[in-house]
Design a protein around this motif. Structure first.
Motif, PDB file in Angstrom:
ATOM      1  N   TRP A 185      -1.201 -63.049  71.579  1.00 22.65           N
ATOM      2  CA  TRP A 185      -1.440 -61.603  71.682  1.00 22.65           C
ATOM      3  C   TRP A 185      -0.123 -60.840  71.492  1.00 22.65           C
ATOM      4  CZ3 TRP A 185       0.643 -58.157  75.301  1.00 22.65           C
ATOM      5  CH2 TRP A 185       0.114 -56.860  75.260  1.00 22.65           C
ATOM      6  N   TYR A 186       0.923 -61.311  72.167  1.00 28.12           N
ATOM      7  CA  TYR A 186       2.213 -60.605  72.126  1.00 28.12           C
ATOM      8  C   TYR A 186       2.844 -60.657  70.728  1.00 28.12           C
ATOM      9  CZ  TYR A 186       6.966 -59.248  73.305  1.00 28.12           C
ATOM     10  OH  TYR A 186       8.183 -58.610  73.342  1.00 28.12           O
ATOM     11  N   GLU A 187       2.630 -61.765  70.072  1.00 29.17           N
ATOM     12  CA  GLU A 187       3.226 -61.916  68.730  1.00 29.17           C
ATOM     13  C   GLU A 187       2.754 -60.780  67.810  1.00 29.17           C
ATOM     14  OE1 GLU A 187       3.676 -66.040  67.704  1.00 29.17           O
ATOM     15  OE2 GLU A 187       3.034 -65.517  65.673  1.00 29.17           O
ATOM     16  N   ILE A 188       1.465 -60.447  67.930  1.00 31.79           N
ATOM     17  CA  ILE A 188       0.917 -59.350  67.107  1.00 31.79           C
ATOM     18  C   ILE A 188       1.388 -58.001  67.649  1.00 31.79           C
ATOM     19  CG2 ILE A 188      -1.248 -58.211  66.406  1.00 31.79           C
ATOM     20  CD1 ILE A 188      -2.510 -61.085  66.546  1.00 31.79           C
ATOM     21  N   PHE A 189       1.310 -57.838  68.965  1.00 30.94           N
ATOM     22  CA  PHE A 189       1.670 -56.542  69.579  1.00 30.94           C
ATOM     23  C   PHE A 189       3.128 -56.183  69.281  1.00 30.94           C
ATOM     24  CE2 PHE A 189       2.295 -53.269  72.669  1.00 30.94           C
ATOM     25  CZ  PHE A 189       1.032 -52.766  72.957  1.00 30.94           C
ATOM     26  N   ALA A 190       3.979 -57.202  69.305  1.00 31.52           N
ATOM     27  CA  ALA A 190       5.419 -56.959  69.123  1.00 31.52           C
ATOM     28  C   ALA A 190       5.766 -56.495  67.709  1.00 31.52           C
ATOM     29  CB  ALA A 190       6.208 -58.223  69.474  1.00 31.52           C
ATOM     30  N   GLN A 191       4.778 -56.538  66.801  1.00 34.54           N
ATOM     31  CA  GLN A 191       5.040 -56.108  65.423  1.00 34.54           C
ATOM     32  C   GLN A 191       4.904 -54.598  65.222  1.00 34.54           C
ATOM     33  OE1 GLN A 191       6.368 -58.145  63.257  1.00 34.54           O
ATOM     34  NE2 GLN A 191       6.227 -59.644  64.923  1.00 34.54           N
ATOM     35  N   TYR A 192       4.332 -53.895  66.220  1.00 37.76           N
ATOM     36  CA  TYR A 192       4.223 -52.434  66.071  1.00 37.76           C
ATOM     37  C   TYR A 192       5.621 -51.847  65.872  1.00 37.76           C
ATOM     38  CZ  TYR A 192      -0.658 -52.194  67.616  1.00 37.76           C
ATOM     39  OH  TYR A 192      -2.011 -52.338  67.707  1.00 37.76           O
ATOM     40  N   PRO A 193       5.759 -50.900  64.928  1.00 39.58           N
ATOM     41  CA  PRO A 193       7.080 -50.292  64.733  1.00 39.58           C
ATOM     42  C   PRO A 193       7.674 -49.715  66.024  1.00 39.58           C
ATOM     43  CG  PRO A 193       5.604 -49.686  62.943  1.00 39.58           C
ATOM     44  CD  PRO A 193       4.766 -50.435  63.937  1.00 39.58           C
ATOM     45  N   SER A 194       6.788 -49.160  66.889  1.00 39.88           N
ATOM     46  CA  SER A 194       7.307 -48.571  68.135  1.00 39.88           C
ATOM     47  C   SER A 194       7.866 -49.652  69.062  1.00 39.88           C
ATOM     48  CB  SER A 194       6.197 -47.794  68.855  1.00 39.88           C
ATOM     49  OG  SER A 194       5.102 -48.656  69.132  1.00 39.88           O
ATOM     50  N   MET A 195       7.341 -50.855  68.960  1.00 40.96           N
ATOM     51  CA  MET A 195       7.866 -51.976  69.756  1.00 40.96           C
ATOM     52  C   MET A 195       9.191 -52.447  69.152  1.00 40.96           C
ATOM     53  SD  MET A 195       6.138 -53.126  72.420  1.00 40.96           S
ATOM     54  CE  MET A 195       6.468 -54.881  72.562  1.00 40.96           C
ATOM     55  N   LYS A 196       9.189 -52.587  67.824  1.00 36.52           N
ATOM     56  CA  LYS A 196      10.413 -53.081  67.175  1.00 36.52           C
ATOM     57  C   LYS A 196      11.570 -52.095  67.370  1.00 36.52           C
ATOM     58  CE  LYS A 196       8.542 -55.839  63.389  1.00 36.52           C
ATOM     59  NZ  LYS A 196       8.402 -55.905  61.932  1.00 36.52           N
ATOM     60  N   ASP A 197      11.222 -50.812  67.337  1.00 35.12           N
ATOM     61  CA  ASP A 197      12.249 -49.775  67.434  1.00 35.12           C
ATOM     62  C   ASP A 197      12.833 -49.649  68.837  1.00 35.12           C
ATOM     63  OD1 ASP A 197      13.659 -47.785  66.034  1.00 35.12           O
ATOM     64  OD2 ASP A 197      12.416 -46.219  66.916  1.00 35.12           O
ATOM     65  N   THR A 198      12.154 -50.251  69.819  1.00 34.93           N
ATOM     66  CA  THR A 198      12.616 -50.104  71.218  1.00 34.93           C
ATOM     67  C   THR A 198      12.969 -51.454  71.833  1.00 34.93           C
ATOM     68  OG1 THR A 198      10.302 -50.211  71.983  1.00 34.93           O
ATOM     69  CG2 THR A 198      11.227 -48.015  71.629  1.00 34.93           C
ATOM     70  N   TRP A 199      13.237 -52.436  70.981  1.00 37.26           N
ATOM     71  CA  TRP A 199      13.574 -53.755  71.506  1.00 37.26           C
ATOM     72  C   TRP A 199      14.738 -53.628  72.496  1.00 37.26           C
ATOM     73  CZ3 TRP A 199      11.454 -58.058  72.478  1.00 37.26           C
ATOM     74  CH2 TRP A 199      12.239 -59.178  72.812  1.00 37.26           C
ATOM     75  N   PRO A 200      14.649 -54.254  73.705  1.00 34.81           N
ATOM     76  CA  PRO A 200      15.698 -54.056  74.704  1.00 34.81           C
ATOM     77  C   PRO A 200      17.091 -54.494  74.226  1.00 34.81           C
ATOM     78  CG  PRO A 200      13.967 -55.554  75.527  1.00 34.81           C
ATOM     79  CD  PRO A 200      13.566 -55.127  74.169  1.00 34.81           C
ATOM     80  N   ALA A 201      18.046 -53.715  74.637  1.00 36.83           N
ATOM     81  CA  ALA A 201      19.444 -54.026  74.285  1.00 36.83           C
ATOM     82  C   ALA A 201      20.313 -53.591  75.439  1.00 36.83           C
ATOM     83  CB  ALA A 201      19.833 -53.253  73.023  1.00 36.83           C
ATOM     84  N   ALA A 202      21.443 -54.252  75.592  1.00 33.25           N
ATOM     85  CA  ALA A 202      22.386 -53.842  76.639  1.00 33.25           C
ATOM     86  C   ALA A 202      23.056 -52.546  76.190  1.00 33.25           C
ATOM     87  CB  ALA A 202      23.422 -54.926  76.855  1.00 33.25           C
ATOM     88  N   LEU A 203      23.274 -51.651  77.151  1.00 32.12           N
ATOM     89  CA  LEU A 203      23.929 -50.385  76.836  1.00 32.12           C
ATOM     90  C   LEU A 203      25.387 -50.659  76.497  1.00 32.12           C
ATOM     91  CD1 LEU A 203      23.267 -47.361  76.774  1.00 32.12           C
ATOM     92  CD2 LEU A 203      23.987 -47.268  79.167  1.00 32.12           C
ATOM     93  N   SER A 204      25.809 -50.206  75.311  1.00 27.44           N
ATOM     94  CA  SER A 204      27.207 -50.514  74.934  1.00 27.44           C
ATOM     95  C   SER A 204      28.106 -49.334  75.251  1.00 27.44           C
ATOM     96  CB  SER A 204      27.288 -50.849  73.458  1.00 27.44           C
ATOM     97  OG  SER A 204      26.638 -49.868  72.727  1.00 27.44           O
TER      98      SER A 204
END
Ligand code: BEZ
Length: 204
Positions: A185-204
């Motif tokens: 389920w997550y593999e498909i959900f994670a493909q939404y552009p809004s998911m890809k655009d907000t992938w977690p990252a450490a604040l630099s």
């Protein structure tokens, strides 16, 4: 409006996904803050010292990711918060909100576990670490994609943010191994552009 946020926060990520899904990027400016190094600034916005915080154009503030997400949903005419059902108690809105609470709860336990594990070894509480670990594993066990809504709600968004956060901060949990349906389920959900655009990252 200004959304005070942090690219690592799974709670803020729910709101950032809704901003993108409802095309609110031109009216919601995202401002990154670090709740540790900028704790005084954050407390001026939210006495609890937590993000996300949404500051409206009239200067008033909305706190708590659940409240912010619902406000953004209303503002953008979204359907991420279904209506209440009079026919079944745990359906519609209550089902979505309960699923959101479970996703957020996984994140609460994950964040607490990370803080605990960063303490000096002699100050760490094995009992607390076990409690957080159990909260995560038992919650993952009850997440059944077959019961998820056909039209995405805030519940599915919260679950996806929780899984993304586990990948980001606790990859050693390898949650996919024991949860193949959730993985698919997550593999498909994670493909939404809004998911890809907000992938977690450490604040630099
Ligand atoms: C994190 O860095 O993992 C984090 C940052 C803000 C909120 C929650 C988690």
């Amino acid at each position: 409006m200004k959304l005070y946020s942090n690219p690592a926060s799974p709670f803020a990520r729910k709101a950032r996904i809704i901003v993108r899904e409802l095309n609110l990027t031109k009216v919601v400016e995202e401002v990154n803050v670090d709740t540790r190094s900028q704790s005084d600034e954050v407390r001026k916005l939210n006495p609890l010292g937590k993000i996300p915080v949404l500051v409206l154009n009239d200067g008033s503030t909305i706190i708590d990711s659940r409240v912010i997400c619902e406000y953004l949903n209303e503002t953008g005419g979204g359907k991420f918060f279904p209506g209440m059902s009079i026919w079944r108690e745990v359906s519609g809105r209550w089902k979505a909100m309960t699923l959101q609470a479970l996703g957020d709860g996984i994140c609460d336990a994950a964040v607490a576990s990370i803080y605990e594990s960063r303490r000096p070894p002699e100050q760490q509480s094995p009992a607390a670490l076990e409690k957080y670990g159990k909260a995560i594993t038992t919650s993952l066990e009850v997440l059944a994609p077959a019961n998820f809504a056909k039209t995405i709600t805030i519940g599915e968004i919260a679950v996806a943010c929780a899984l993304g956060y586990l990948d980001f901060r606790l990859p050693q949990l390898t949650w996919r191994e024991n949860h193949p349906k959730l993985r698919d389920w997550y593999e498909i959900f994670a493909q939404y552009p809004s998911m890809k655009d907000t992938w977690p990252a450490a604040l630099s």
